[in-house]
Design a protein around this motif. Structure first.
Motif, PDB file in Angstrom:
ATOM      1  N   GLY A 110       6.319  41.438  89.266  1.00  0.00           N
ATOM      2  CA  GLY A 110       7.219  40.316  89.043  1.00  0.00           C
ATOM      3  C   GLY A 110       6.467  39.014  88.833  1.00  0.00           C
ATOM      4  O   GLY A 110       6.843  38.198  87.992  1.00  0.00           O
ATOM      5  N   ARG A 165       5.227  39.275  85.224  1.00  0.00           N
ATOM      6  CA  ARG A 165       6.209  39.435  84.134  1.00  0.00           C
ATOM      7  C   ARG A 165       7.473  38.599  84.316  1.00  0.00           C
ATOM      8  O   ARG A 165       8.265  38.462  83.381  1.00  0.00           O
ATOM      9  CB  ARG A 165       6.580  40.905  83.981  1.00  0.00           C
ATOM     10  CG  ARG A 165       5.379  41.792  83.712  1.00  0.00           C
ATOM     11  CD  ARG A 165       5.776  43.236  83.489  1.00  0.00           C
ATOM     12  NE  ARG A 165       4.616  44.089  83.337  1.00  0.00           N
ATOM     13  CZ  ARG A 165       3.912  44.221  82.231  1.00  0.00           C
ATOM     14  NH1 ARG A 165       4.252  43.522  81.158  1.00  0.00           N
ATOM     15  NH2 ARG A 165       2.868  45.022  82.174  1.00  0.00           N
ATOM     16  N   GLY A 166       7.676  38.077  85.526  1.00  0.00           N
ATOM     17  CA  GLY A 166       8.853  37.254  85.760  1.00  0.00           C
ATOM     18  C   GLY A 166       9.501  37.568  87.091  1.00  0.00           C
ATOM     19  O   GLY A 166      10.212  38.560  87.211  1.00  0.00           O
ATOM     20  N   ALA A 213      12.061  35.560  85.901  1.00  0.00           N
ATOM     21  CA  ALA A 213      12.778  36.650  85.230  1.00  0.00           C
ATOM     22  C   ALA A 213      14.069  36.114  84.628  1.00  0.00           C
ATOM     23  O   ALA A 213      14.575  35.057  85.027  1.00  0.00           O
ATOM     24  CB  ALA A 213      13.096  37.751  86.242  1.00  0.00           C
ATOM     25  N   GLY A 270      14.198  40.462  88.377  1.00  0.00           N
ATOM     26  CA  GLY A 270      12.913  40.003  88.899  1.00  0.00           C
ATOM     27  C   GLY A 270      12.642  40.370  90.336  1.00  0.00           C
ATOM     28  O   GLY A 270      11.506  40.697  90.687  1.00  0.00           O
TER      29      GLY A 270
END
Length: 469
Positions: free
Chosen positions: A133, A136-137, A161, A364
């Motif tokens: 997370g 990537r978000g 996210a 997320g």
């Protein structure tokens, strides 16, 4: 090294989470610098981001544009205090410090008070999503000095996210330590969520004799419906994995002792402090503590008697009952979490928006689930909802699932299979829907031995009975 005052944000603490957040920020076009006491972490950061890492906090702060923004990703507790102590003389009014660690909200309250009058804007931000997370978000829950939000909003919402409607899973929570409190409640729900899933697995294993790959298929099927969630998804994946050494299921060779970092315990303690009923969250914590005494359990197994019953029910039918029981227990856990948020709001006047918080958890974070969209809609219908259980949608789901929860709990008890989270969820549901509880007798007992007095149904006031002649 770039020229002085050329960076948008600095990461302090370049472990996996810190470095991944730095990469996330870098990938979104922000100029990122970072510092860590350990040289090999600075080297890794420099290599992955293509920039030299400063060797001191002084050098780090000097490289930032004003107002300076620093994101701390150091272990909670004393390390945060140590970094703040070193940073404070280097910062100016208007600079922003974000604590993105799993900090106890009471520590955040204290730090905000200590910085009062300094002009330094302090933000306690819950960050959920783990290593992946962060890169990537994640879901981000910032709270603290509201003057900081316009400064940090572009940074935090860029890396957060995004839900299916493209809303960033990052929004201002409120003043004080609200951000870290909300993250603590998230983790409390996470503990309960994980424990109920584990109990569903254990019941299928112990009563139905299902093998891990069979259970993997069950969880994968469940995740296509109402139980769709990150935790159910990864459970299906875990149960499908083979141990390369033994050739058997990987889950079967993992020691049955669970560790914890304290956030579930903090949520349970906060519930007790605020007078909130959150037994499923607390029992999830206790399930981990009893797992830790593995040697004692092994010894007790040879001493303590249990039922000798063999399960004789039909597999598919009971598997469906477990699914419904899991859904009901999860709803009860979320209800307890949001009740804890409501109690904190009454205590601290944070003006928490429950629907917004549910929205932040849709992507997320670890507890991301289809269920959260329904929770968001519930608070859109009634922002002052007394309890999630009385929302018409969730009341209907519980009506549909409560009998299955009862039968699963009864079957587990009769066969000696521990299912504390399922059991406490049922007790919570029945207690909350009970128009009368045995607390009248309890209050009489308190008055009998301690003269604590009691109230009456037929007239106002406090009363005491002289019980002993």
């Amino acid at each position: 090294m770039e020229t002085p005052q050329s960076f948008d944000v600095a990461l302090v603490g370049l472990g996996v989470m810190g470095e991944n957040l730095a990469l996330n920020l870098h990938g979104h076009g922000f100029a990122v610098t970072g510092f860590d006491l350990e040289e090999h972490k600075r080297a890794s950061f420099a290599s992955r981001l293509g920039t030299e890492a400063p060797r001191s906090l002084q050098e780090l702060v000097a490289s930032l544009r004003a107002p300076r923004v620093l994101l701390l990703m150091v272990p909670a507790g004393a390390p945060v205090d140590a970094v703040l102590r070193d940073l404070r003389p280097l910062l100016h009014p208007g600079d922003v410090v974000i604590d993105g660690g799993n900090t106890r909200f009471t520590d955040t309250q204290r730090r905000i008070a200590e910085l009062t009058g300094s002009g330094i804007l302090y933000v306690g931000a819950g960050v959920s999503g783990g290593e992946e997370g962060a890169l990537r978000g994640p879901s981000i829950m910032p709270g603290g000095d509201a003057q900081a939000w316009p400064v940090v909003r572009p940074l935090l919402q860029a890396i957060a996210a995004r839900a299916e409607d493209d809303t960033p899973c990052c929004e201002w929570i409120g003043p004080g330590a609200s951000g870290h409190f909300v993250k603590m409640v998230h983790n409390g729900i996470e503990y309960a969520d994980m424990q109920t899933i584990c109990e569903a697995y254990f019941l299928m294993q112990q009563l139905l004799g299902l093998q891990p790959r069979e259970m993997s298929a069950v969880f994968a099927e469940w995740s296509r419906g109402e139980l769709s969630s990150y935790l159910v998804d990864i459970t299906a994946d875990i149960l499908s994995r083979t141990d390369p050494e033994s050739g058997g299921a990987l889950v079967d060779v993992i020691v049955d002792t669970a560790e914890q970092k304290g956030t579930g315990k903090w949520a349970s303690q906060a519930a007790l402090d605020l007078g909130v009923t959150a037994p499923t969250i607390a029992d999830a914590v206790f399930a981990r503590t009893v797992s830790a005494v593995r040697a004692e359990r092994a010894a007790a197994a040879g001493v303590l008697a249990g039922p000798k019953l063999q399960f004789t029910g039909e597999r598919a039918g009971f598997t469906e009952k477990i699914r419904r029981a899991l859904l009901a227990a999860k709803i009860c856990a979320y209800a307890q979490g949001f009740a804890l948020l409501a109690a904190a709001d009454r205590e601290y006047s944070w003006d928490l928006a429950h629907g917004t918080i549910a929205g932040l958890w849709r992507a997320g974070c670890i507890i991301r689930a289809r269920l959260l969209e329904d929770i968001r809609h519930a608070y859109a219908r009634d922002a002052k909802l007394a309890n999630l259980l009385v929302d018409p949608h969730f009341a209907g789901v519980m009506q549909d699932c409560q009998q299955a929860l009862r039968e699963v709990v009864a079957t587990a008890a009769l066969h000696g299979v521990p299912a504390p989270a399922f059991m406490s969820a049922l007790a919570y549901y029945d207690s909350y829907r009970a128009p009368r509880l045995p607390a009248n007798l309890l209050q009489a007992q308190r008055d009998y031995f301690g003269a604590h007095k009691y109230e009456r149904l037929d007239r106002a006031g406090k009363f005491h009975t002289h019980w002993v002649d």
